[in-house]
Every structure is written in C-alpha cells, then in structure tokens.
Design a protein around this motif. Structure first.
Motif, PDB file in Angstrom:
ATOM      1  N   PRO A   1      53.268   8.899  45.069  1.00 30.28           N
ATOM      2  CA  PRO A   1      52.849   9.703  43.912  1.00 30.28           C
ATOM      3  C   PRO A   1      52.623  11.153  44.322  1.00 30.28           C
ATOM      4  O   PRO A   1      52.300  11.442  45.476  1.00 30.28           O
ATOM      5  N   HIS A   2      52.827  12.036  43.377  1.00 29.19           N
ATOM      6  CA  HIS A   2      52.587  13.460  43.612  1.00 29.19           C
ATOM      7  C   HIS A   2      51.262  13.830  42.953  1.00 29.19           C
ATOM      8  O   HIS A   2      51.070  13.577  41.766  1.00 29.19           O
ATOM      9  N   GLU A   3      50.366  14.390  43.738  1.00 26.51           N
ATOM     10  CA  GLU A   3      49.073  14.801  43.202  1.00 26.51           C
ATOM     11  C   GLU A   3      48.824  16.259  43.563  1.00 26.51           C
ATOM     12  O   GLU A   3      48.970  16.639  44.719  1.00 26.51           O
ATOM     13  N   ASP A   4      48.487  17.039  42.569  1.00 24.53           N
ATOM     14  CA  ASP A   4      48.152  18.443  42.808  1.00 24.53           C
ATOM     15  C   ASP A   4      46.665  18.585  43.041  1.00 24.53           C
ATOM     16  O   ASP A   4      45.856  17.895  42.417  1.00 24.53           O
ATOM     17  N   TRP A   5      46.317  19.473  43.927  1.00 26.59           N
ATOM     18  CA  TRP A   5      44.924  19.799  44.179  1.00 26.59           C
ATOM     19  C   TRP A   5      44.651  21.144  43.526  1.00 26.59           C
ATOM     20  O   TRP A   5      45.403  22.102  43.712  1.00 26.59           O
ATOM     21  N   ILE A   6      43.589  21.221  42.723  1.00 29.31           N
ATOM     22  CA  ILE A   6      43.238  22.459  42.045  1.00 29.31           C
ATOM     23  C   ILE A   6      42.051  23.071  42.767  1.00 29.31           C
ATOM     24  O   ILE A   6      40.980  22.450  42.837  1.00 29.31           O
ATOM     25  N   PRO A   7      42.217  24.278  43.313  1.00 29.95           N
ATOM     26  CA  PRO A   7      41.096  24.918  43.998  1.00 29.95           C
ATOM     27  C   PRO A   7      39.953  25.185  43.017  1.00 29.95           C
ATOM     28  O   PRO A   7      40.200  25.546  41.855  1.00 29.95           O
ATOM     29  N   PRO A   8      38.702  25.005  43.444  1.00 33.02           N
ATOM     30  CA  PRO A   8      37.558  25.251  42.557  1.00 33.02           C
ATOM     31  C   PRO A   8      37.574  26.640  41.930  1.00 33.02           C
ATOM     32  O   PRO A   8      37.155  26.807  40.792  1.00 33.02           O
ATOM     33  N   SER A   9      38.086  27.621  42.641  1.00 30.79           N
ATOM     34  CA  SER A   9      38.116  28.986  42.086  1.00 30.79           C
ATOM     35  C   SER A   9      38.989  29.064  40.831  1.00 30.79           C
ATOM     36  O   SER A   9      38.757  29.899  39.963  1.00 30.79           O
ATOM     37  N   ASP A  10      39.988  28.181  40.713  1.00 28.87           N
ATOM     38  CA  ASP A  10      40.835  28.167  39.518  1.00 28.87           C
ATOM     39  C   ASP A  10      40.115  27.591  38.307  1.00 28.87           C
ATOM     40  O   ASP A  10      40.568  27.738  37.179  1.00 28.87           O
TER      41      ASP A  10
END
Length: 79
Positions: free
Chosen positions: A58-67
């Motif tokens: 599976p492909h999972e994106d990580w979203i930085p907290p600053s975003d």
C-alpha cells in the motif's frame, strides 16, 4: 453547519425528522446511518486482499504537522 446538527449527537433527530416529514423508510434511514459505509468498507477489504495476493504494497503519504497548522477544528482550511 445547519442549526440543530452541530455534531453527530444530533443525528437521531435528523433521522426522526426524515421519517416524520419526508416519509423515509427504515431501510432508507439504515442506509443513511451506516449501511453504505459498511458496503464501502467491505469493498476496501476485498481490494486489500487482492493487493496482498499480488504482493503490492500500500502507498501511504505522511503529512508533516506544519502542513496541518492552517486547518480549523473541523479539518478544513480557513478559520
């Protein structure tokens, strides 16, 4: 947000109103309240199993907290 539907605790009132004033059936209300979600989850599980069978990760994106700093309490951009 519509007055009277400020959060999910008010959903029973919405369902009762749909039945009372719009003639929704129990089956229609069940669909609105979750049957469709369960159907989608079942389909997601089938896709997961198929990807596993094909050895596709599976492909999972990580979203930085600053975003996320510009999101309001409802998870939407803006204040």
């Amino acid at each position: 947000t519509p007055v009277g539907l400020e959060d999910v605790s008010r959903y029973p009132y919405l369902l009762a109103e749909l039945a009372r004033t719009r003639g929704w059936t129990i089956r229609q209300l069940e669909k609105l309240a979750g049957s469709n979600l369960l159907r989608v989850f079942r389909k997601v599980e089938k896709v997961k199993e198929e990807l596993r069978r094909l050895a596709i990760e599976p492909h999972e994106d990580w979203i930085p907290p600053s975003d996320l700093e510009d999101l309001n309490k409802d998870g939407c951009l803006g204040r």
